[in-house]
Design an enzyme around this catalytic site. Structure first.
Site, PDB file in Angstrom:
ATOM      1  CG  ASP A   1      -8.536  -5.657   6.207  1.00 58.88           C
ATOM      2  OD1 ASP A   1      -9.720  -5.752   6.307  1.00 58.88           O
ATOM      3  OD2 ASP A   1      -8.147  -4.284   6.372  1.00 58.88           O
TER       4      ASP A   1
ATOM      5  CG  ASP B   1      -4.507  -9.327   1.638  1.00 62.67           C
ATOM      6  OD1 ASP B   1      -5.546  -9.204   1.923  1.00 62.67           O
ATOM      7  OD2 ASP B   1      -3.605  -8.522   1.880  1.00 62.67           O
TER       8      ASP B   1
ATOM      9  CG  ASP C   1       5.033  -3.259   0.360  1.00 64.87           C
ATOM     10  OD1 ASP C   1       5.228  -4.357   1.001  1.00 64.87           O
ATOM     11  OD2 ASP C   1       4.138  -2.608   0.327  1.00 64.87           O
TER      12      ASP C   1
END
Length: 454
Positions: free
Chosen positions: A71, A73, A145
């Site tokens: 994945d 992003d 985060d």
């Protein structure tokens, strides 16, 4: 290469941000051949349209650790509507913070606009209700985060940009939240679950100041919608690190906010229930790492089994066994749905796995063949084997069903007759001629060597 990268402390080139560390191409191990071609194409098209675009998050982190992430992003200074104009068919999703899904071939890449400092509405507990405030790459970095998830890869100059000390935390193999931990957890309590999940996945420790508030703030998870917590459960236990995740969930006292009945049963000393869950997590990890499917129905069946048994034990003295089971199952499910949702496409199969645990001992006459034809038999059989492996005394029931599946008609008939003799009655199997079929696989691979599970 990572050690060499981390020893490179003096950034080359000019920076307008005092804490920015720029790692040029020859000082890190990220190669474009290991990056999604779809993500590279999206960054290139955004740059050609006059915007800045970076690879960000777990993909960059895992590449620096020598992994092969699936994945990727992309973060950009383009607004959602501007991204949509660049890519036909792109979809804007989300309310709390809008993101754009861009499809390139079969891949869907998540593209986000740089976030800014927020002055948005908050709940009484400090949780952000909306977060559509846009900013720069610098503000975006400090809004993420954890430091190890705030590393940016620029496909234009092939450098890595570190604004928060993420590279040093990679070296120390620790997870550290960006900013004040209490404030950040209050903004989004799910970050506590993410801390546990990343620590389990990466094998990292959770930095002390990041870890300590979790024990005090776990109750904030009660404010999160049950549907969102269901999605988090899937991420926690279907990512290939379920075993370590479950241990950390209990260590940081978070399991009770997602599965209160289960935590209560385990805390009361249900060792077989704990062993069953451990068996399930171990085998789930094996299947995920082997690219085999695992259904959430099976995970929930195992996670809620200790709660079911505790409730069943409570009701057993008050009503007949069948009625006690039905009421116990309904009670446990109703209580669970108040914490994490469970869509019907998983709830119904979970109930069937449970129901079959009470039907599998009933093998006389035609019952054994009918059970063998049940669409959920394979998952229930796997579950039965794990119950035995966890220490439940089931009088060799799993062994019997293992043998029955591989037996011919005559042997099956004799096996049922033997059951009748053991029970002091007459058992007879009326065999049916049918072509052998491959059982459906729905559970976790728990079959002993020599049995079929797929």
């Amino acid at each position: 290469m990572l050690k060499r990268l981390l020893n490179y402390l003096a950034p080359k080139g000019k920076s307008t941000h005092p804490s920015l560390l720029i790692i040029p191409r020859d000082q890190h191990n990220i190669s474009r051949k290991n990056v999604s071609q779809a993500a590279l194409r999206i960054m290139r098209q955004l740059q050609e349209s006059g915007f800045n675009a970076f690879l960000v998050g777990g993909g960059v982190r895992d590449l620096l650790l020598g992994g092969h992430p699936k994945d990727f992003d992309v973060a950009t200074d383009a607004k959602p509507e501007e991204i949509k104009r660049v890519f036909r068919g792109a979809r804007i999703i989300g309310r709390r913070f809008q993101i754009v899904h861009v499809r390139i071939g079969r891949e869907i890449i998540e593209v986000t606009t740089f976030r800014g400092h927020h002055d948005e509405a908050r709940s009484e507990d400090g949780m952000l209700l909306r977060d559509n405030v846009y900013g720069t790459i610098e503000t975006d970095a400090v809004r993420r985060d954890f430091t190890v998830n705030a590393l940016y890869y620029n496909a234009k100059d092939f450098a890595v940009y570190d604004y928060t000390g993420g590279l040093e935390d990679l070296k120390q193999r620790q997870l550290r939240i960006i900013g004040d931990p209490v404030t950040r957890y209050k903004e989004d309590p799910v970050r506590m679950l993410r801390a546990v999940r990343f620590a389990a996945k990466l094998g990292f420790s959770i930095e002390t100041k990041t870890a300590d508030p979790i024990f005090e703030l776990g109750a904030l998870l009660r404010n999160i919608p049950s549907a969102r917590l269901f999605e988090e459960v899937l991420k926690l236990f279907l990512g290939g690190s379920a075993t370590a995740t479950f241990e950390l969930m209990r260590e940081y006292q978070l399991l009770g906010y997602l599965f209160p009945g289960t935590e209560a049963a385990l805390a009361a000393g249900d060792t077989t229930g704990a062993a069953l869950i451990e068996q399930t997590m171990v085998n789930t990890d094996k299947r995920v790492r082997s690219d085999k499917t695992v259904t959430p129905a099976f995970i929930y069946a195992a996670l809620l089994w200790p709660a079911l048994q505790a409730e069943l034990h409570r009701l057993a003295k008050q009503m007949p066994p069948t009625q006690a089971y039905l009421q116990a199952a309904q009670t446990v499910i109703s209580q669970q749905l108040g914490h994490t949702s469970l869509p019907k496409r998983f709830l119904l199969p979970m109930r069937e796995i449970w129901d079959l645990q009470y039907r599998l001992p009933q093998r006389q006459g035609m019952r054994a063949l009918r059970l063998l034809d049940h669409p959920r038999f394979r998952a229930a059989y796997d579950f039965l084997l794990m119950r035995e492996a966890a220490g439940e005394q089931l009088d060799g029931l799993g062994t019997w069903w293992t043998r029955f599946q591989g037996a011919g008609d005559e042997e099956r008939e004799q096996m049922v007759k033997d059951l009748g003799k053991q029970a002091g009655g007459k058992g007879k199997l009326r065999t049916r001629r049918r072509a052998p079929r491959k059982p459906r696989t729905e559970g976790v691979d728990a079959s002993p060597p020599g049995t079929t599970n797929d």
